[in-house]
Design a protein around this motif. Structure first.
Motif, PDB file in Angstrom:
ATOM      1  N   LEU A 125       9.094 -46.704 -26.251  1.00 16.73           N
ATOM      2  CA  LEU A 125       9.424 -45.398 -25.678  1.00 16.73           C
ATOM      3  C   LEU A 125       8.660 -44.314 -26.418  1.00 16.73           C
ATOM      4  O   LEU A 125       8.504 -43.198 -25.935  1.00 16.73           O
ATOM      5  CB  LEU A 125      10.925 -45.128 -25.776  1.00 16.73           C
ATOM      6  CG  LEU A 125      11.814 -46.120 -25.016  1.00 16.73           C
ATOM      7  CD1 LEU A 125      13.268 -45.983 -25.438  1.00 16.73           C
ATOM      8  CD2 LEU A 125      11.667 -45.893 -23.520  1.00 16.73           C
ATOM      9  N   VAL A 141      27.375 -36.896 -36.569  1.00 16.28           N
ATOM     10  CA  VAL A 141      26.409 -37.774 -35.907  1.00 16.28           C
ATOM     11  C   VAL A 141      25.130 -37.076 -35.458  1.00 16.28           C
ATOM     12  O   VAL A 141      24.136 -37.733 -35.177  1.00 16.28           O
ATOM     13  CB  VAL A 141      27.018 -38.470 -34.671  1.00 16.28           C
ATOM     14  CG1 VAL A 141      28.044 -39.497 -35.089  1.00 16.28           C
ATOM     15  CG2 VAL A 141      27.618 -37.452 -33.725  1.00 16.28           C
ATOM     16  N   SER A 142      25.185 -35.762 -35.324  1.00 19.39           N
ATOM     17  CA  SER A 142      23.963 -35.103 -34.845  1.00 19.39           C
ATOM     18  C   SER A 142      23.820 -33.734 -35.489  1.00 19.39           C
ATOM     19  O   SER A 142      24.799 -33.133 -35.922  1.00 19.39           O
ATOM     20  CB  SER A 142      23.990 -34.949 -33.323  1.00 19.39           C
ATOM     21  OG  SER A 142      24.978 -34.015 -32.943  1.00 19.39           O
ATOM     22  N   TRP A 143      22.587 -33.258 -35.546  1.00 21.72           N
ATOM     23  CA  TRP A 143      22.322 -31.933 -36.115  1.00 21.72           C
ATOM     24  C   TRP A 143      22.951 -30.845 -35.259  1.00 21.72           C
ATOM     25  O   TRP A 143      23.431 -29.849 -35.766  1.00 21.72           O
ATOM     26  CB  TRP A 143      20.815 -31.709 -36.280  1.00 21.72           C
ATOM     27  CG  TRP A 143      20.224 -32.623 -37.314  1.00 21.72           C
ATOM     28  CD1 TRP A 143      19.358 -33.661 -37.103  1.00 21.72           C
ATOM     29  CD2 TRP A 143      20.478 -32.609 -38.727  1.00 21.72           C
ATOM     30  NE1 TRP A 143      19.062 -34.271 -38.298  1.00 21.72           N
ATOM     31  CE2 TRP A 143      19.738 -33.653 -39.303  1.00 21.72           C
ATOM     32  CE3 TRP A 143      21.266 -31.804 -39.557  1.00 21.72           C
ATOM     33  CZ2 TRP A 143      19.752 -33.922 -40.678  1.00 21.72           C
ATOM     34  CZ3 TRP A 143      21.290 -32.071 -40.921  1.00 21.72           C
ATOM     35  CH2 TRP A 143      20.531 -33.121 -41.462  1.00 21.72           C
ATOM     36  N   ILE A 175       5.471 -34.318 -27.941  1.00 17.14           N
ATOM     37  CA  ILE A 175       6.460 -34.351 -29.030  1.00 17.14           C
ATOM     38  C   ILE A 175       7.840 -34.454 -28.423  1.00 17.14           C
ATOM     39  O   ILE A 175       8.166 -33.705 -27.491  1.00 17.14           O
ATOM     40  CB  ILE A 175       6.347 -33.099 -29.907  1.00 17.14           C
ATOM     41  CG1 ILE A 175       4.955 -33.083 -30.523  1.00 17.14           C
ATOM     42  CG2 ILE A 175       7.462 -33.074 -30.960  1.00 17.14           C
ATOM     43  CD1 ILE A 175       4.846 -32.633 -31.924  1.00 17.14           C
ATOM     44  N   VAL A 227      12.241 -35.618 -29.193  1.00 14.64           N
ATOM     45  CA  VAL A 227      13.264 -35.762 -30.225  1.00 14.64           C
ATOM     46  C   VAL A 227      14.008 -37.082 -30.066  1.00 14.64           C
ATOM     47  O   VAL A 227      14.427 -37.426 -28.970  1.00 14.64           O
ATOM     48  CB  VAL A 227      14.261 -34.587 -30.167  1.00 14.64           C
ATOM     49  CG1 VAL A 227      15.521 -34.891 -30.970  1.00 14.64           C
ATOM     50  CG2 VAL A 227      13.606 -33.316 -30.701  1.00 14.64           C
ATOM     51  N   VAL A 228      14.127 -37.810 -31.155  1.00 14.96           N
ATOM     52  CA  VAL A 228      14.922 -39.036 -31.171  1.00 14.96           C
ATOM     53  C   VAL A 228      15.723 -39.016 -32.480  1.00 14.96           C
ATOM     54  O   VAL A 228      15.152 -38.755 -33.537  1.00 14.96           O
ATOM     55  CB  VAL A 228      14.019 -40.295 -31.108  1.00 14.96           C
ATOM     56  CG1 VAL A 228      14.859 -41.561 -31.235  1.00 14.96           C
ATOM     57  CG2 VAL A 228      13.223 -40.331 -29.807  1.00 14.96           C
ATOM     58  N   PRO A 229      17.031 -39.258 -32.429  1.00 16.35           N
ATOM     59  CA  PRO A 229      17.810 -39.241 -33.668  1.00 16.35           C
ATOM     60  C   PRO A 229      17.338 -40.329 -34.626  1.00 16.35           C
ATOM     61  O   PRO A 229      16.960 -41.418 -34.188  1.00 16.35           O
ATOM     62  CB  PRO A 229      19.240 -39.524 -33.206  1.00 16.35           C
ATOM     63  CG  PRO A 229      19.235 -39.307 -31.734  1.00 16.35           C
ATOM     64  CD  PRO A 229      17.845 -39.555 -31.256  1.00 16.35           C
ATOM     65  N   SER A 249      17.845 -44.076 -34.247  1.00 18.22           N
ATOM     66  CA  SER A 249      17.328 -44.685 -33.017  1.00 18.22           C
ATOM     67  C   SER A 249      15.823 -44.849 -33.000  1.00 18.22           C
ATOM     68  O   SER A 249      15.276 -45.454 -32.073  1.00 18.22           O
ATOM     69  CB  SER A 249      17.717 -43.840 -31.798  1.00 18.22           C
ATOM     70  OG  SER A 249      19.088 -43.599 -31.755  1.00 18.22           O
ATOM     71  N   GLN A 259      14.347 -48.502 -32.866  1.00 20.18           N
ATOM     72  CA  GLN A 259      14.588 -49.110 -31.553  1.00 20.18           C
ATOM     73  C   GLN A 259      13.650 -48.504 -30.496  1.00 20.18           C
ATOM     74  O   GLN A 259      13.079 -49.217 -29.667  1.00 20.18           O
ATOM     75  CB  GLN A 259      16.049 -48.872 -31.157  1.00 20.18           C
ATOM     76  CG  GLN A 259      16.460 -49.607 -29.893  1.00 20.18           C
ATOM     77  CD  GLN A 259      17.764 -49.034 -29.298  1.00 20.18           C
ATOM     78  OE1 GLN A 259      18.502 -48.328 -29.979  1.00 20.18           O
ATOM     79  NE2 GLN A 259      18.017 -49.343 -28.044  1.00 20.18           N
ATOM     80  N   VAL A 269      13.000 -35.496 -35.552  1.00 22.50           N
ATOM     81  CA  VAL A 269      14.460 -35.594 -35.496  1.00 22.50           C
ATOM     82  C   VAL A 269      15.110 -34.382 -34.854  1.00 22.50           C
ATOM     83  O   VAL A 269      16.238 -34.459 -34.379  1.00 22.50           O
ATOM     84  CB  VAL A 269      15.083 -35.848 -36.882  1.00 22.50           C
ATOM     85  CG1 VAL A 269      14.455 -37.073 -37.520  1.00 22.50           C
ATOM     86  CG2 VAL A 269      14.912 -34.638 -37.784  1.00 22.50           C
ATOM     87  N   PHE A 270      14.410 -33.273 -34.823  1.00 22.73           N
ATOM     88  CA  PHE A 270      14.949 -32.067 -34.205  1.00 22.73           C
ATOM     89  C   PHE A 270      13.805 -31.069 -34.047  1.00 22.73           C
ATOM     90  O   PHE A 270      12.885 -31.080 -34.844  1.00 22.73           O
ATOM     91  CB  PHE A 270      16.076 -31.468 -35.080  1.00 22.73           C
ATOM     92  CG  PHE A 270      17.048 -30.639 -34.284  1.00 22.73           C
ATOM     93  CD1 PHE A 270      17.957 -31.251 -33.442  1.00 22.73           C
ATOM     94  CD2 PHE A 270      17.028 -29.246 -34.348  1.00 22.73           C
ATOM     95  CE1 PHE A 270      18.841 -30.496 -32.675  1.00 22.73           C
ATOM     96  CE2 PHE A 270      17.915 -28.488 -33.577  1.00 22.73           C
ATOM     97  CZ  PHE A 270      18.820 -29.118 -32.754  1.00 22.73           C
ATOM     98  N   HIS A 327       9.090 -31.957 -37.819  1.00 18.26           N
ATOM     99  CA  HIS A 327       8.283 -31.406 -36.725  1.00 18.26           C
ATOM    100  C   HIS A 327       7.083 -30.633 -37.277  1.00 18.26           C
ATOM    101  O   HIS A 327       5.956 -30.843 -36.848  1.00 18.26           O
ATOM    102  CB  HIS A 327       9.179 -30.499 -35.873  1.00 18.26           C
ATOM    103  CG  HIS A 327       8.518 -29.964 -34.638  1.00 18.26           C
ATOM    104  ND1 HIS A 327       9.099 -29.017 -33.839  1.00 18.26           N
ATOM    105  CD2 HIS A 327       7.313 -30.230 -34.069  1.00 18.26           C
ATOM    106  CE1 HIS A 327       8.277 -28.725 -32.831  1.00 18.26           C
ATOM    107  NE2 HIS A 327       7.185 -29.450 -32.949  1.00 18.26           N
TER     108      HIS A 327
END
Lengths: 394, 192
Positions: free
Chosen positions: A187, A45-47, A171, A173-175, A178, A181, A144-145, A151
């Motif tokens: 946001l 689910v995540s890096w 700057i 981070v948002v996965p 998401s 949304q 994303v990271f 980036h």
């Protein structure tokens, strides 16, 4: 060949994105099995999770952001553990999108933006200045990271117009799943992310894909197959078998007659699980204004195989390390080339794939930012490599 | 009692979250918020200013928290997470590495405190290490600048090395600025 493999049961992590396709195809079309490999694909689910699991041995190999592999190897943002790669999951695939409101303001400053990517950064600069004068908060742009091509491409694009990213942009981070949304809930004002999350914003009517990653750096690296350096040393035959399987899968993906099947596989809930439409968009590579009056086709929105797209160029790694240094993530004194050579096992890739009878470039480096058209290196076709608006390398 | 550690829980399973909140409160932690995962996590952190965030390893929002201390150095947050029990080796290694602590998924009240304590201690160690590294880096940068300024003074003003160094030091004392900064000013003037 089968009996030379040190380890046949492998756990490989991936993030549900279209560029994880070679893993999925190698599994489903039997390229792993042909090599005697019994692979379990673990959807992550995540890096951060992928990185930790790879480092601590819960995964044998992982679909990984190229910059994350380099950062982790230097102990930046995580425990220090040398990671290496000898396979690239194709090139390109990202885009930068902004909210409808920001898009409208940009269009007022520079009309017909979708049709002229070269004008987008200048328009952003004007907007940033305008907002400063009005006392508005800095634009909030998501990636994303922190260690990602997203980036660095975003920064490169903003910098090209003289925008002071550290002071005038926020700057965060948002996965990927998401971002749409987050844009909808105001946001963030925009983001740089892989597909299908750009087309998705347009389809939902909350944002507009402004420029593709390809426009910022033609045929830029993106994800790589990461393994621990120790693992690579202990399992050279297994590593080679993995690369052969992924190489064949990439070739299979690139064949037009397999397109529908690729999309079918990716749509499955255990893999990407996104709607068919969004995944088809990812392959179509079209940028469009919300009213449909401006449509621009990006010629290599994603490049899975052709033009040596799986070749782990050390020049790609050098560029990434230099961006990390430029934005203060990595000490400037460090030798980018040495870092690239430690982490990118280009020779290993060459030996492995040439054994299949494929001719590959002799060099581990190529000059970036010089070719506006496909060109040939020792008789091998390579794709164009220009930077945004012809900016030079570094 | 010393200042209470402020904890924010990020979990969409409210039963588990309630149980953990109770366990934390029993052990002297102050649970400042229980929030749902989502992209507004950053705003939540800004609002509640927790010292620690507890989040599920299965949450994609973990990347948001990870980036917080990377993109914003003023907001260091130890992150403790739930992990699958069968990943015990992963947990051990992760805790040893000091970056984060992990709690097994089925919250055992008794274990919470020790896990939290280990996580906090490890986090502090990690921060100290990070700060130390930064100091070393700054020192390196400073000596590089002084060296450069020295060479410029020698070349352009015909000063000896000792004399050049002495004048930088003197300027530093007079202006009450670190030598690195003085060196930087000299470089910017002489390099014109």
């Amino acid at each position: 060949m089968l009996n030379t493999i040190e380890k046949s049961q492998l756990m490989i992590g991936f993030i549900p994105l279209t560029d994880s396709a070679p893993l999925i195809i190698a599994q489903e079309e039997g390229f792993f099995a042909d090599e005697g490999l019994e692979v379990t694909l673990s959807r992550e689910v995540s890096w951060s999770n992928i990185r930790d699991k790879l480092m601590f041995g819960a995964l044998d190999a992982a679909h990984m952001l190229a910059p994350m592999l380099l950062a982790s190897s230097q102990g930046v943002g995580s425990v220090k553990k040398p990671l290496v790669t000898a396979y690239s999951f194709g090139l390109n695939g990202n885009a930068i999108s902004v909210s409808n409101q920001i898009y409208a303001e940009l269009e007022k400053l520079e009309p017909q933006l979708i049709m002229q990517p070269q004008a987008t950064a200048v328009a952003m600069k004007k907007l940033v200045e305008q907002r400063k004068q009005q006392g508005d908060a800095p634009l909030r742009l998501a990636v994303v990271f922190p260690f990602s091509m997203h980036h660095y491409l975003l920064r490169f694009w903003l910098n090209s117009a003289g925008i002071d990213v550290d002071n005038d942009i926020q700057i965060l981070v948002v996965p990927p799943p998401s971002v749409v949304q987050a844009l909808e809930e105001d946001l963030i004002d925009g983001y740089c992310v892989g597909e299908p999350w750009n087309s998705h914003a347009l389809e939902k009517g909350v944002g507009v894909p402004l420029i593709s990653g390809y426009d910022i750096w033609n045929n830029a690296p993106e994800k790589v197959l990461g393994v621990r350096s120790q693992w690579a040393e202990a399992n050279p035959q297994t590593h080679a078998a993995l690369i052969r399987a992924l190489y064949r899968a990439s070739e299979w993906i690139s064949q037009p007659q397999n397109r529908d099947e690729v999309i079918e596989y990716l749509t499955a809930p255990e893999y990407i699980g996104a709607p068919k439409n969004s995944i088809m968009n990812a392959f179509a590579g079209k940028l469009m204004s919300p009213d449909g009056t401006q449509v621009r086709e990006v010629k290599r929105f994603t490049l899975p195989f052709r033009y040596q797209a799986n070749f782990p160029w050390q020049s790609h790694a050098v560029w990434i390390v230099e961006q990390m240094q430029a934005c203060g993530q990595l000490n400037e004194e460090m030798d980018a080339q040495a870092i690239a050579e430690q982490s990118y096992l280009t020779d290993f890739y060459r030996d492995t794939v040439q054994a299949l009878g494929v001719k590959l470039p002799d060099s581990n480096y190529k000059v970036e930012g010089q070719h506006a058209e496909p060109w040939s290196m020792d008789g091998i076709d390579l794709a164009e490599d220009m930077f945004y608006c012809g900016a030079s390398d570094s | 009692m010393a200042e209470m550690m402020k904890v924010m829980l990020v979990d969409n399973e409210s039963a588990r979250s309630a149980l953990l909140a109770q366990a934390l409160a029993d052990h002297g932690y102050k649970v400042v918020a229980r929030v749902q995962p989502g992209p507004n996590l950053l705003a939540m952190v800004a609002r509640y200013m927790p010292d620690m965030v507890v989040i599920d390893t299965d949450s994609p929002d973990r990347d948001i928290l990870e980036s917080m201390s990377l993109l914003n150095e003023h907001n260091p947050l130890p992150v403790v997470m739930f992990a699958d029990e069968d990943n015990e080796t992963v947990i051990q290694e992760a805790i040893r590495s000091g970056v984060s602590g992990y709690i097994v998924r089925d919250v055992d009240k008794e274990r919470v405190k020790s896990v939290m304590n280990v996580a906090v201690a490890r986090f502090r160690e990690y921060q100290a290490l990070k700060n130390e590294l930064k100091v070393t880096q700054n020192e390196l940068e400073e000596s590089r600048l002084i060296d450069k300024a020295k060479r410029l003074l020698m070349k352009q003003k015909g000063a000896t090395e000792a004399h050049a160094y002495e004048s930088i030091r003197k300027m530093s004392m007079e202006t009450n600025k670190p030598m690195g900064e003085v060196a930087k000013n000299i470089i910017s003037v002489l390099e014109l």
